[in-house]
Design a protein around this motif. Structure first.
Motif, PDB file in Angstrom:
ATOM      1  N   CYS A 102    -125.925 -61.856  -6.164  1.00 19.62           N
ATOM      2  CA  CYS A 102    -124.560 -61.842  -5.600  1.00 19.62           C
ATOM      3  C   CYS A 102    -124.562 -62.083  -4.093  1.00 19.62           C
ATOM      4  N   GLY A 103    -125.730 -62.107  -3.497  1.00 18.03           N
ATOM      5  CA  GLY A 103    -125.806 -62.328  -2.060  1.00 18.03           C
ATOM      6  C   GLY A 103    -125.621 -61.071  -1.234  1.00 18.03           C
ATOM      7  N   LEU A 104    -125.774 -59.905  -1.865  1.00 18.27           N
ATOM      8  CA  LEU A 104    -125.647 -58.656  -1.109  1.00 18.27           C
ATOM      9  C   LEU A 104    -126.909 -58.426  -0.277  1.00 18.27           C
ATOM     10  N   ASP A 105    -126.753 -57.734   0.848  1.00 18.52           N
ATOM     11  CA  ASP A 105    -127.963 -57.394   1.602  1.00 18.52           C
ATOM     12  C   ASP A 105    -128.231 -55.889   1.610  1.00 18.52           C
ATOM     13  N   GLU A 106    -127.338 -55.130   0.956  1.00 17.50           N
ATOM     14  CA  GLU A 106    -127.544 -53.682   0.882  1.00 17.50           C
ATOM     15  C   GLU A 106    -126.898 -53.138  -0.386  1.00 17.50           C
ATOM     16  N   MET A 107    -127.536 -52.156  -0.985  1.00 19.09           N
ATOM     17  CA  MET A 107    -126.974 -51.526  -2.180  1.00 19.09           C
ATOM     18  C   MET A 107    -127.355 -50.045  -2.198  1.00 19.09           C
ATOM     19  N   SER A 108    -126.459 -49.224  -2.728  1.00 18.38           N
ATOM     20  CA  SER A 108    -126.752 -47.787  -2.827  1.00 18.38           C
ATOM     21  C   SER A 108    -126.667 -47.345  -4.285  1.00 18.38           C
ATOM     22  N   PHE A 109    -127.768 -46.803  -4.770  1.00 22.20           N
ATOM     23  CA  PHE A 109    -127.717 -46.142  -6.076  1.00 22.20           C
ATOM     24  C   PHE A 109    -127.166 -44.737  -5.838  1.00 22.20           C
ATOM     25  N   THR A 110    -126.121 -44.420  -6.564  1.00 16.99           N
ATOM     26  CA  THR A 110    -125.458 -43.121  -6.386  1.00 16.99           C
ATOM     27  C   THR A 110    -125.285 -42.492  -7.768  1.00 16.99           C
ATOM     28  N   GLU A 111    -126.380 -42.041  -8.315  1.00 16.89           N
ATOM     29  CA  GLU A 111    -126.320 -41.414  -9.649  1.00 16.89           C
ATOM     30  C   GLU A 111    -125.574 -40.085  -9.557  1.00 16.89           C
ATOM     31  N   HIS A 112    -124.943 -39.704 -10.650  1.00 15.50           N
ATOM     32  CA  HIS A 112    -124.236 -38.419 -10.663  1.00 15.50           C
ATOM     33  C   HIS A 112    -125.223 -37.278 -10.386  1.00 15.50           C
ATOM     34  N   MET A 113    -124.827 -36.365  -9.531  1.00 18.47           N
ATOM     35  CA  MET A 113    -125.680 -35.205  -9.261  1.00 18.47           C
ATOM     36  C   MET A 113    -125.580 -34.237 -10.440  1.00 18.47           C
ATOM     37  N   PRO A 114    -126.702 -33.616 -10.839  1.00 13.06           N
ATOM     38  CA  PRO A 114    -126.622 -32.635 -11.938  1.00 13.06           C
ATOM     39  C   PRO A 114    -125.597 -31.557 -11.593  1.00 13.06           C
ATOM     40  N   PHE A 115    -124.932 -31.049 -12.616  1.00 17.75           N
ATOM     41  CA  PHE A 115    -124.002 -29.952 -12.359  1.00 17.75           C
ATOM     42  C   PHE A 115    -124.781 -28.690 -12.028  1.00 17.75           C
ATOM     43  N   THR A 116    -124.228 -27.931 -11.108  1.00 17.37           N
ATOM     44  CA  THR A 116    -124.911 -26.739 -10.644  1.00 17.37           C
ATOM     45  C   THR A 116    -124.986 -25.693 -11.757  1.00 17.37           C
ATOM     46  N   ARG A 117    -123.966 -25.664 -12.553  1.00 17.24           N
ATOM     47  CA  ARG A 117    -123.959 -24.767 -13.714  1.00 17.24           C
ATOM     48  C   ARG A 117    -122.797 -25.183 -14.606  1.00 17.24           C
ATOM     49  N   TYR A 118    -122.758 -24.611 -15.804  1.00 20.08           N
ATOM     50  CA  TYR A 118    -121.668 -24.968 -16.698  1.00 20.08           C
ATOM     51  C   TYR A 118    -120.389 -24.266 -16.271  1.00 20.08           C
ATOM     52  N   PHE A 119    -119.381 -25.074 -15.935  1.00 13.70           N
ATOM     53  CA  PHE A 119    -118.138 -24.468 -15.478  1.00 13.70           C
ATOM     54  C   PHE A 119    -117.021 -24.677 -16.483  1.00 13.70           C
ATOM     55  N   THR A 120    -117.370 -25.261 -17.645  1.00 14.80           N
ATOM     56  CA  THR A 120    -116.431 -25.211 -18.769  1.00 14.80           C
ATOM     57  C   THR A 120    -117.266 -24.871 -20.010  1.00 14.80           C
ATOM     58  N   ASP A 121    -116.582 -24.534 -21.107  1.00 17.93           N
ATOM     59  CA  ASP A 121    -117.321 -24.186 -22.333  1.00 17.93           C
ATOM     60  C   ASP A 121    -117.889 -25.413 -23.018  1.00 17.93           C
ATOM     61  N   ASP A 122    -117.358 -26.580 -22.644  1.00 15.38           N
ATOM     62  CA  ASP A 122    -117.774 -27.788 -23.341  1.00 15.38           C
ATOM     63  C   ASP A 122    -119.074 -28.331 -22.737  1.00 15.38           C
ATOM     64  N   LYS A 123    -120.172 -27.689 -23.099  1.00 18.24           N
ATOM     65  CA  LYS A 123    -121.465 -28.043 -22.511  1.00 18.24           C
ATOM     66  C   LYS A 123    -121.887 -29.459 -22.879  1.00 18.24           C
ATOM     67  N   LYS A 124    -121.550 -29.851 -24.091  1.00  9.29           N
ATOM     68  CA  LYS A 124    -121.935 -31.173 -24.559  1.00  9.29           C
ATOM     69  C   LYS A 124    -121.268 -32.243 -23.689  1.00  9.29           C
ATOM     70  N   PHE A 125    -120.009 -32.025 -23.403  1.00  4.47           N
ATOM     71  CA  PHE A 125    -119.271 -32.960 -22.557  1.00  4.47           C
ATOM     72  C   PHE A 125    -119.902 -33.031 -21.166  1.00  4.47           C
ATOM     73  N   LEU A 126    -120.203 -31.883 -20.597  1.00  9.56           N
ATOM     74  CA  LEU A 126    -120.788 -31.873 -19.243  1.00  9.56           C
ATOM     75  C   LEU A 126    -122.152 -32.565 -19.213  1.00  9.56           C
ATOM     76  N   ASP A 127    -122.905 -32.414 -20.296  1.00 13.86           N
ATOM     77  CA  ASP A 127    -124.205 -33.083 -20.351  1.00 13.86           C
ATOM     78  C   ASP A 127    -124.066 -34.605 -20.352  1.00 13.86           C
ATOM     79  N   GLU A 128    -122.912 -35.076 -20.802  1.00 12.95           N
ATOM     80  CA  GLU A 128    -122.681 -36.520 -20.774  1.00 12.95           C
ATOM     81  C   GLU A 128    -122.176 -36.989 -19.415  1.00 12.95           C
ATOM     82  N   CYS A 129    -121.675 -36.057 -18.620  1.00 12.25           N
ATOM     83  CA  CYS A 129    -121.154 -36.436 -17.303  1.00 12.25           C
ATOM     84  C   CYS A 129    -122.273 -36.701 -16.306  1.00 12.25           C
ATOM     85  N   SER A 130    -123.304 -35.879 -16.344  1.00 10.72           N
ATOM     86  CA  SER A 130    -124.352 -36.038 -15.329  1.00 10.72           C
ATOM     87  C   SER A 130    -125.725 -35.723 -15.900  1.00 10.72           C
TER      88      SER A 130
END
Ligand SMILES: [Zn+2]
Ligand SMILES: [Zn+2]
Length: 266
Positions: A35-63
């Motif tokens: 694409c002709g870019l000269d810079e790129m940043s990989f910004t992967e989702h940071m792991p969640f610090t802890r489960y803050f909803t009951d839907d653990k399966k969903f959170l595991d798919e987020c990060s």
């Protein structure tokens, strides 16, 4: 169409994203070079610090998990020298702002911070009563609508959370860029609104400017069927231009072929 060519993609995910593709790092990098870019940043989702909803399966798919993110840092670090003459590759994370979990987030950032070269702070969750709802998928948006009553109130809640994110003390490694500030418009074709609370938006942009933050001009919204906009749009876009906030384009790629996509649009 803009006259100036954008040379950096500041928001890219990786094979380690649990909801992305398995495209290897090399494919993302080669696409950026193509694409002709000269810079790129990989910004992967940071792991969640802890489960803050009951839907653990969903959170595991987020990060990704902590173990996986260690692999991410390791593998990316090994690859960078190979491409150093062709493109500048930054190691980063997309950090979730979770209202009420500022201390935990700061602790995590203090662990990963020394490895970060370019990062993003994003709001994907809003807190309604004592529950956290992800507003960037349809069931979440509709759950928030049911609980809050109107689309306007969801937008208010989103922007109030964004303001908190900009103001939050997350320590010395707090990201310098605010992710997709108009993400809440992801379903604007399904739930149209002409958002009127300009004062709140102005407050956010002022804080962004005062804190010397950048904004992620995120083109992923163009690829969402009910959005069809870049996630810096309308009044928000006018305001960031008025205040002279620095814009960094981001494709939010979860697949290599999306790197640098739609950077000629505004
Ligand atoms: Zn993602
Ligand atoms: Zn995001």
């Amino acid at each position: 169409m803009k006259s100036e060519k954008i040379l950096k993609d500041g928001h890219i995910h990786s094979p380690y994203c649990p909801h992305g593709t398995n495209d290897p790092f090399e494919l993302y990098i080669e696409q950026a070079i193509r694409c002709g870019l000269d810079e790129m940043s990989f910004t992967e989702h940071m792991p969640f610090t802890r489960y803050f909803t009951d839907d653990k399966k969903f959170l595991d798919e987020c990060s990704p998990s902590k173990e996986i993110i260690e692999k991410y840092f390791h593998d990316l670090g090994k690859l960078k020298p190979k491409y150093k003459d062709k493109i500048k590759i930054n190691t980063g994370l997309e950090v979730d702002f979770i209202d009420g979990y500022e201390n935990e987030t700061k602790d995590f950032l203090n662990i990963y911070g020394p490895k970060l070269e370019d990062s993003i702070l994003s709001v994907h969750f809003i807190k309604v009563n004592d529950e956290y709802i992800a507003i960037d998928w349809r069931p979440g948006f509709e759950e928030a609508l049911e609980k809050l009553g109107t689309v306007e109130r969801i937008y208010d809640k989103y922007y109030e959370t964004l303001l908190k994110a900009v103001r939050a003390d997350l320590g010395e490694f707090k990201p310098k860029r605010i992710g997709h500030p108009n993400l809440i418009r992801i379903f604007n074709k399904l739930y149209p609104i002409e958002y009127k609370n300009k004062e709140l938006l102005q407050e956010i942009v002022k804080e962004i400017k005062n804190g010397d933050y950048e904004v992620d001009v995120n083109t992923a919204g163009l690829r969402k069927p009910y959005c069809n906009e870049i996630y810096v749009s309308d009044i928000f876009k006018e305001l960031i231009e008025e205040y002279g906030v620095k814009k960094v384009y981001g494709s939010d790629s979860h697949t290599a072929s999306d790197v640098g996509r739609d950077f000629d649009k505004e």
